[in-house]
Motif scaffolding. Structure first.
Motif, PDB file in Angstrom:
ATOM      1  N   PRO A  18     -38.459 -25.811  11.680  1.00 50.61           N
ATOM      2  CA  PRO A  18     -38.732 -24.811  12.710  1.00 50.61           C
ATOM      3  C   PRO A  18     -37.491 -24.016  13.131  1.00 50.61           C
ATOM      4  O   PRO A  18     -36.365 -24.350  12.767  1.00 50.61           O
ATOM      5  N   CYS A  58     -42.787 -23.088  15.385  1.00 54.14           N
ATOM      6  CA  CYS A  58     -43.333 -23.219  14.036  1.00 54.14           C
ATOM      7  C   CYS A  58     -42.927 -22.024  13.186  1.00 54.14           C
ATOM      8  O   CYS A  58     -43.007 -20.879  13.612  1.00 54.14           O
ATOM      9  N   SER A  63     -48.953 -25.378  12.000  1.00 52.20           N
ATOM     10  CA  SER A  63     -48.964 -26.265  13.156  1.00 52.20           C
ATOM     11  C   SER A  63     -50.326 -26.239  13.850  1.00 52.20           C
ATOM     12  O   SER A  63     -50.968 -25.202  13.961  1.00 52.20           O
ATOM     13  N   LYS A  66     -49.949 -24.259  17.558  1.00 54.61           N
ATOM     14  CA  LYS A  66     -49.247 -23.024  17.202  1.00 54.61           C
ATOM     15  C   LYS A  66     -48.423 -22.419  18.321  1.00 54.61           C
ATOM     16  O   LYS A  66     -48.788 -22.480  19.460  1.00 54.61           O
ATOM     17  N   CYS A  69     -43.798 -26.202  16.989  1.00 54.95           N
ATOM     18  CA  CYS A  69     -43.825 -27.000  15.766  1.00 54.95           C
ATOM     19  C   CYS A  69     -44.390 -28.387  16.073  1.00 54.95           C
ATOM     20  O   CYS A  69     -44.010 -29.010  17.060  1.00 54.95           O
TER      21      CYS A  69
END
Length: 76
Positions: A18, A58, A63, A66, A69
């Motif tokens: 990430p 993310c 993910s 969202k 991450c």
């Protein structure tokens, strides 16, 4: 030689992981609003996240949580 640490907000791009944002950066999500014709018109506020010292954002798009991450990138 000691590296100089930058003060204030920072974004670190992790290898195969990430974006790590640090420095108490306010975090919110916006979505694209549409007009009567269904065309993109303007950004609309969607959600504000609780303030934290660090966020892992993310980068892989998979993910379940969202924007943030959840570690899914490890298994894909």
């Amino acid at each position: 030689m000691n590296p100089v640490k930058a003060k204030g907000p920072q974004v670190q791009i992790t290898k195969d992981g990430p974006y790590v944002v640090s420095g108490k950066v306010p975090l919110s999500q916006e979505i694209i609003g549409t007009n009567e014709e269904g065309e993109s018109a303007k950004w609309k506020h969607s959600r504000t996240y609780p303030s934290q010292e660090r966020y892992a954002l993310c980068r892989c798009g998979h993910s379940s949580n969202k924007l943030l991450c959840d570690g899914t990138h490890i298994s894909i």
